[in-house]
Design a protein around this motif. Sequence first.
Motif, PDB file in Angstrom:
ATOM      1  N   TYR A  70       3.250  -3.408  -7.040  1.00  0.00           N
ATOM      2  CA  TYR A  70       2.621  -2.228  -7.220  1.00  0.00           C
ATOM      3  C   TYR A  70       3.118  -1.441  -8.321  1.00  0.00           C
ATOM      4  O   TYR A  70       4.314  -1.070  -8.220  1.00  0.00           O
ATOM      5  CB  TYR A  70       2.703  -1.605  -5.787  1.00  0.00           C
ATOM      6  CG  TYR A  70       1.636  -0.689  -5.618  1.00  0.00           C
ATOM      7  CD1 TYR A  70       0.693  -0.904  -4.778  1.00  0.00           C
ATOM      8  CD2 TYR A  70       1.747   0.608  -6.202  1.00  0.00           C
ATOM      9  CE1 TYR A  70      -0.245   0.337  -4.514  1.00  0.00           C
ATOM     10  CE2 TYR A  70       0.870   1.687  -6.000  1.00  0.00           C
ATOM     11  CZ  TYR A  70      -0.140   1.631  -5.189  1.00  0.00           C
ATOM     12  OH  TYR A  70      -1.253   2.467  -4.956  1.00  0.00           O
TER      13      TYR A  70
ATOM     14  N   ASP B 268       0.822  -1.172  -0.080  1.00  0.00           N
ATOM     15  CA  ASP B 268      -0.111   0.168   0.120  1.00  0.00           C
ATOM     16  C   ASP B 268       0.937   1.292  -0.133  1.00  0.00           C
ATOM     17  O   ASP B 268       1.845   1.372   0.755  1.00  0.00           O
ATOM     18  CB  ASP B 268      -0.937   0.131   1.278  1.00  0.00           C
ATOM     19  CG  ASP B 268      -2.014  -0.931   1.152  1.00  0.00           C
ATOM     20  OD1 ASP B 268      -2.720  -1.057   0.204  1.00  0.00           O
ATOM     21  OD2 ASP B 268      -2.187  -1.879   2.093  1.00  0.00           O
TER      22      ASP B 268
ATOM     23  N   TYR C  42       3.301   2.102 -10.060  1.00  0.00           N
ATOM     24  CA  TYR C  42       3.069   3.473  -9.386  1.00  0.00           C
ATOM     25  C   TYR C  42       3.690   4.748 -10.389  1.00  0.00           C
ATOM     26  O   TYR C  42       4.655   4.235 -10.957  1.00  0.00           O
ATOM     27  CB  TYR C  42       3.778   3.704  -8.257  1.00  0.00           C
ATOM     28  CG  TYR C  42       3.661   4.839  -7.508  1.00  0.00           C
ATOM     29  CD1 TYR C  42       2.231   5.782  -7.415  1.00  0.00           C
ATOM     30  CD2 TYR C  42       4.772   5.614  -6.955  1.00  0.00           C
ATOM     31  CE1 TYR C  42       2.087   6.845  -6.704  1.00  0.00           C
ATOM     32  CE2 TYR C  42       4.523   6.886  -6.001  1.00  0.00           C
ATOM     33  CZ  TYR C  42       3.196   7.604  -6.141  1.00  0.00           C
ATOM     34  OH  TYR C  42       3.105   8.627  -5.431  1.00  0.00           O
TER      35      TYR C  42
END
Length: 909
Positions: free
Chosen positions: A820, A605, A822
Motif C-alpha cells: 500500500y 486497507d 500512502y
Amino acid sequence: MKHLALLLFLSLVTVFCFGQLDELNQRILNWNSINTDRPREKLFIHYDKPFYRINDTIWLKGYLLTANENLGSDSSRIAYIEIINAQDEVIKRVSTPCYGGNFYSNITLSQDDFKQGNYLLRAYTKWMRNFGDALFFESRFKIIDPSSGEWAIAFKEFQFQNNRLSLSANLKNRENQTLSNKRVNIRLRSNKKDLFQTRMTTDYSGNLFIDTLLTNVPEKKDLVFQIFDKGNLLVQAPVKSNDKQYVDLQFLPEGGTFIAGKEQKLGFKALNVYGKGTEVKGVIKNSKGQEVTSFASAFKGMGVVSFTPELNQLYTAFLENGSMFSLPSPQPSGTLLRVTDDGDSLAIKVDASPDLAGKRFFIVASMRGLIHARGSLRPPYELKIAKKVFSSGVVHITLYDETAKPVNERSVFVWHNDALKLNLSSHKPAYGIKDSVQLALKVTDVNNGYIPGHFSMAVIDTSQVSVAENMENLLSYMLLSSDLKGTIEEPYYYIKNSRSAATDALMLTQGWVSYNWDNSSWAYQHETAFAVTGKVSNIFNKPFKNSSVTLFGKEGWRDAFFLDTVTNDEGVFTFANFPEFTKDSVSLVIRALNKKGKAFNVGIDLEPPTYPLYSSEKIAFSGDNILFDTIAKQYINTRTKMVEQMKAEGNFLQEVVVTAKARIPGSKNLNENGGSDETITEKMLDKTPKETLLDVLKAKVTGFRLGTPPKSFQWCYLINSNVVRFIIDGVDLHFFYQPTAATFNDYLLFLDSYLKYFSAEDIKGIEIMNRPQYNSAYKASYLTPAERMNSSPVTVDFSFVEITTKTGQGPFLKKTPGMYLYKPLAPVFGKQFYSPRYSLPEEKTIFPDLRSTVYWNPEIITNEKGEANVSFYTSESKGGYVIVLQGVGFNGGMGVLSMPLNVMGEIKK
C-alpha cells in the motif's frame, strides 16, 4: 419590588427546584461537570501580516487554550491549518505538532496553488470537531499579484433590476491607463452561485458594455460583480439593485422579547451593501406618525435605543436619508430580561406581563460553559451579581420558564482590565537601514508579579503593510470574538472600551456560541500523536491476525525510516512513534505478509482521514469597493519606488517572474518543450491520492464530460466538443480496442476499466492537448488517415490526454498484492524565519532587502523573572516599523502589545 443578594440567590436553588425545573437544574450540573472534565478547546492564530504577495510565506504561531479557563491545553498534540478560497475550496491543508498549548508553522503561497484574491485561514484540532465548527478559528486575508497590473474600473452604468443586467464601464490598470483590446472574464454571482458568466474584450478605449436579460434567477441576494483574468480576481464590487435598500437596519429587543407597556432597550445594527457596519442616525415613530424617540449609532453601525412600546402600535425607524425600517411588533404577553453594568456588579431585572406575574422561572448565569450562578424566582424581580464572580469575558444569562424552555437570553461583557503587561524597550531611540536592533521584553501581571510564558512577535514595515489599530488579537479573540457568532469589526475596540454603548450594542445584536453539551459519546478523541492504522485481510475480507506488517517511509528525497509491527486478532495494525517531520512531502510504503511469509491473497486497507467541510453563507468578498484597496495599492507602489531607487543607487539583479508551463518529468509529450493547454501536476494529484483517474479528470479538466460529439449519436468522453483519446506513458488505449458502432458501449466499459483502475497516487502528471498548436503532433502520430481527414473543428476534433504514471510502464501496471502506497498529512514542524545579518550598513546585496515582514519570532520564552531578549536587523526600507507582540503565561493570563519602532533610514556609522 424584591431584591436578592448573590449568596441568597445561590442558596435558594434547592428550595424552589421541582419537576422539570429540577431536571433542568440537574442538566445544568451535568454541563458543568462535562465542561470541567472534558473542556472544549479554543485556538488562535497569530500570523505576520494582513495580506501577502504571490510566492510569499505566511508565518504563524498557534495558541491552543482550554475554553473554560483559557489555560494552555496539552490534550491535543496535532493542529490542522487550512487556507480556503472564495469558492469554499480548501487550497492548502497542513498539520503541525502542538505541545503545551502552542505550535508554529509556515505556508508558502506558491503561484501553482494560489491566485490573486480573498482567502480564509481556518484552524482546528480533531477534538474541536465534536462541537461543530463554532470554535474553529477563522481569519480572512488577501493575496495580491503585483504583476497582474489591472485592478481598477470606472462604472458609468451598473445595475441589476427585474433580472436585467446593465453595465457600461471602463477598465484601467494601476497607472490609470485604459486597457485596450483586453480579454477578460465577467461573472455575476449570488451567494457564491454563478448567475451569469461570459468572456469579453474591451474596445479601443477600454470600455465594456453588457445589456442582457437573465432567466431562472432564484434570488437576488448578495449580488457580486467580478472581473478576472487567468484565474486572478482583478475587480470585485457589489451590485446595487434599484429594488434593494443601501442599508440594512435591524432592531433586536434586549432578552429577545418586545413586551408592550414595559420600558425596554433595543440594540440595532446597520450594514451597508458590503456587509460592513455603517453609521446611521434617525427617529422612531409610532403608527400615528408621532415621534417616540431618536437614535444614533455609537460604533460600526451599532447602537442602543430605549422606549416603552404600546400595544396595538407599530413602530418604524426613519433614517436621515428617508429609508424606513420596521421594528418588532409589541407583544401583549411575555417576560423581560434586563441587564445593566452597575460598576462592580451586574444588575439584573426580570419582569413579565400581568398574565405571567407571580409564575416561577429559573435563571442561569454562565461563562464558557461553566455555571456561576443559578436560582428560581417569580417576577417582578431584581438582583445583583458581583462581577468578581466571573473572570474576564462574555457572560450568558438565560431565563427558563416552568417547562424548562428558554424564554429570554442576554449576553454581557465583563472586563477586569487584567491582561498581562508587556513592556518592550529598545537599546536606542532610532535605527538606520541594515541596523542592529536589540529589544528587552519584561512581562508582569496586574500585581506586578513576574510572568514566565511564551510569546510571538512580528515586526512589519509600515511603508508597505498597514496594521489596523483594533485588529483581532489573542486577547480580543479568546475573551470576546470566539464566544460570539458572526463577524466583529475591529474587535479590540471593545476590549479598550468595555463599558461603552458600542460594547453593550454588540452584546445585544450578536448571538453567542452555546457550550451546552451533554452527549457522553465522543466521535473524536484528543489526537495525542501522529499514527497510521489499517487492516490486513484476504479477498474474502477475513482478517489476518498476527500478520507481519512493515512500513518504509521517506521524507522528501532523503531521510528514510523503517517501522514494523504485527496485526491483532481483528487484523488491525497501528504504526506510531514516527520521527519528527520537517518536510510535508512524506511517502509511506506499507507491506503485509501472510503466515507463510508471502504476499499472495493479502490486502491492506487504511481508513482515510476525514476533514470537516467548509460552507459559508457570508458575503463572498471583504467589503472593499474593489478587491485591492488603497492599502494594497500603497504596498505595490511603495515597493516599486523602492526598487527603482535601489536601481539608481547600485546594481542588482531584478526580480524575475517565471511563467513557463509546468513540465511533467518522464512525460512522452510529443510537443516541443512539453506544450499543452492544461497540466495537472503530481503536487495537485497528491491532494486527493485515493481518487480514481476518472474522478480526477472529471474534477480537474475543464470541459471533461461524457456526451455525444457533433453529428454523432455515439456516447464518448469529450473535452468541450472534442473527442478524447487517452495516451498512457505514450501508449494509445484506442490501439487495443478499436470500436465499431455496435461495440461502442463495450469500448466505454474498456476505457472505464483503465480510468478507474489507476488512482491519483499512481499518476505523476496529466497533460491535455486541445488546440491545433498542441494536438497536431498527436493527430499525426495516433490517428488513422481516415480520422485525420475527418478531423476538423467543423466536423469533429480530438483532444489528447497524456497520462504519465510513476512506474512508466503504460497501461500494463499491476498493483502489488500486500502493498500500500500512502501519502499522509503528516504533522510538520515550522521552519525558522530567515533574518539577514549585516556586518556594515554599507554592505551591498544582490537583491534589495525590502522585506515587508522584517522579523518574525514565534518562540520568545520569558524566564522566571518574566524577561527575554530579542535581536534582528532592519531592512533597506526607509519607512517606519510596527511591532506586534502577543502571548500567554505558562500558568494563565494573556497579553498583547502593538508599538512603533523608529527607523530613520540614515546609515549609522
